[in-house]
Enzyme design. Structure first.
Site, PDB file in Angstrom:
ATOM      1  N   SER A 150       0.854  -1.180   0.000  1.00 41.11           N
ATOM      2  CA  SER A 150       0.000   0.000   0.000  1.00 41.11           C
ATOM      3  C   SER A 150       0.892   1.233   0.000  1.00 41.11           C
ATOM      4  O   SER A 150       1.886   1.283   0.742  1.00 41.11           O
ATOM      5  CB  SER A 150      -0.917   0.014   1.220  1.00 41.11           C
ATOM      6  OG  SER A 150      -1.777   1.139   1.180  1.00 41.11           O
ATOM      7  N   GLU A 151       0.549   2.215  -0.809  1.00 38.17           N
ATOM      8  CA  GLU A 151       1.433   3.359  -1.017  1.00 38.17           C
ATOM      9  C   GLU A 151       1.640   4.212   0.229  1.00 38.17           C
ATOM     10  O   GLU A 151       2.550   5.032   0.281  1.00 38.17           O
ATOM     11  CB  GLU A 151       0.906   4.235  -2.159  1.00 38.17           C
ATOM     12  CG  GLU A 151      -0.436   4.852  -1.869  1.00 38.17           C
ATOM     13  CD  GLU A 151      -1.168   5.257  -3.140  1.00 38.17           C
ATOM     14  OE1 GLU A 151      -1.566   6.424  -3.228  1.00 38.17           O
ATOM     15  OE2 GLU A 151      -1.323   4.421  -4.045  1.00 38.17           O
ATOM     16  N   ASN A 152       0.785   4.026   1.259  1.00 38.35           N
ATOM     17  CA  ASN A 152       0.994   4.790   2.481  1.00 38.35           C
ATOM     18  C   ASN A 152       2.062   4.168   3.387  1.00 38.35           C
ATOM     19  O   ASN A 152       2.351   4.700   4.450  1.00 38.35           O
ATOM     20  CB  ASN A 152      -0.323   4.956   3.265  1.00 38.35           C
ATOM     21  CG  ASN A 152      -0.941   3.637   3.662  1.00 38.35           C
ATOM     22  OD1 ASN A 152      -1.024   2.724   2.853  1.00 38.35           O
ATOM     23  ND2 ASN A 152      -1.384   3.521   4.898  1.00 38.35           N
ATOM     24  N   GLY A 153       2.674   3.045   2.934  1.00 39.66           N
ATOM     25  CA  GLY A 153       3.856   2.554   3.626  1.00 39.66           C
ATOM     26  C   GLY A 153       3.756   1.225   4.326  1.00 39.66           C
ATOM     27  O   GLY A 153       4.204   1.067   5.463  1.00 39.66           O
TER      28      GLY A 153
ATOM     29  N   SER B 248       8.105   3.926  -0.063  1.00 42.10           N
ATOM     30  CA  SER B 248       6.989   3.305  -0.769  1.00 42.10           C
ATOM     31  C   SER B 248       6.989   3.689  -2.249  1.00 42.10           C
ATOM     32  O   SER B 248       6.855   2.837  -3.130  1.00 42.10           O
ATOM     33  CB  SER B 248       5.672   3.713  -0.115  1.00 42.10           C
ATOM     34  OG  SER B 248       4.581   3.092  -0.765  1.00 42.10           O
TER      35      SER B 248
END
Length: 218
Positions: free
Chosen positions: A45-48, A87
């Site tokens: 997930s791009e939020n880490g 990320s």
């Protein structure tokens, strides 16, 4: 015809052992619930986070564990957490094998519009810009038509584009389609849906070759 979970189940069949997969907001987040148990997959997930699991059971949510859509998630054993810079380095460095995104429109040449509706307030394009620019394997999860019954698979997108010529495959509530140089190639039809219904629901060029099999959704 499929519902959102049915779309996610069909897309889960595209996930292979050893894949690193990014899940976009909306229907794509459901895919993690339906991946086969006999394969190893890392959801990013791009939020880490790398190592997302399925959604938590009611009552067992952890408010500190969320995906890019701010939904509570679970973390599998061995999961890792990191900052946005790391990320997006993963995404821009092409270390993700499969990207699954939602969309408002897709054109017959693979353009995607999934971030802005004119007249509505949005904070920005966000990570979708990086995903469509860097990913080499993009599958879109979407409804075939809008609430007015108008096609969302178009000759040309009417909404602001997120990416150009980047979508490889689309799974809708009616069909599975591959994006080719000639248009949308119909691969499968949803249970109970006829080819004629798909033709009527598709504005863009639709290629139909031979008998179209019905999707197998377990």
């Amino acid at each position: 015809m499929l519902d959102k979970n049915g779309i996610a189940k069909r897309i889960a069949q595209e996930v292979e052992d050893g894949y690193y997969v990014n899940l976009g907001i909306g229907i794509p987040t459901l895919v993690a619930n339906y991946v086969r148990e006999d394969i190893s997959v890392e959801f990013q997930s791009e939020n880490g986070i790398l190592g997302m699991g399925p959604f938590p059971i009611d009552g067992e949510e952890d408010a500190d564990l969320i995906n890019a859509g701010k939904q509570t998630i679970t973390a599998l054993p061995g999961a890792s957490f990191f900052d946005s810079a790391t990320s997006f380095a993963m995404i821009r460095g092409k270390h993700v094998d499969l990207t699954i995104l939602g969309a408002m429109e897709v054109s017959e040449n693979g353009d995607i519009a999934n971030w802005k509706i004119p007249g509505k307030m949005v904070k920005g394009m966000g990570g979708a810009m990086d995903l469509v620019a860097s990913a080499e394997n993009i599958i879109v999860a979407m409804m075939h038509t809008n609430r007015a019954g108008e096609s969302k698979l178009l000759k040309k997108c009417s909404l602001p584009l997120t990416g150009v010529g980047c979508v490889k495959k689309i799974v809708t509530n009616l069909a599975v389609l591959e994006v080719t140089n000639q248009g949308f190639l119909l691969l499968e039809r949803a249970p109970g849906v006829t080819v004629d219904e798909i033709i009527k629901a598709t504005e863009g060029e639709l290629i139909v070759k031979g008998e179209i099999p019905e999707m197998k959704i377990d």
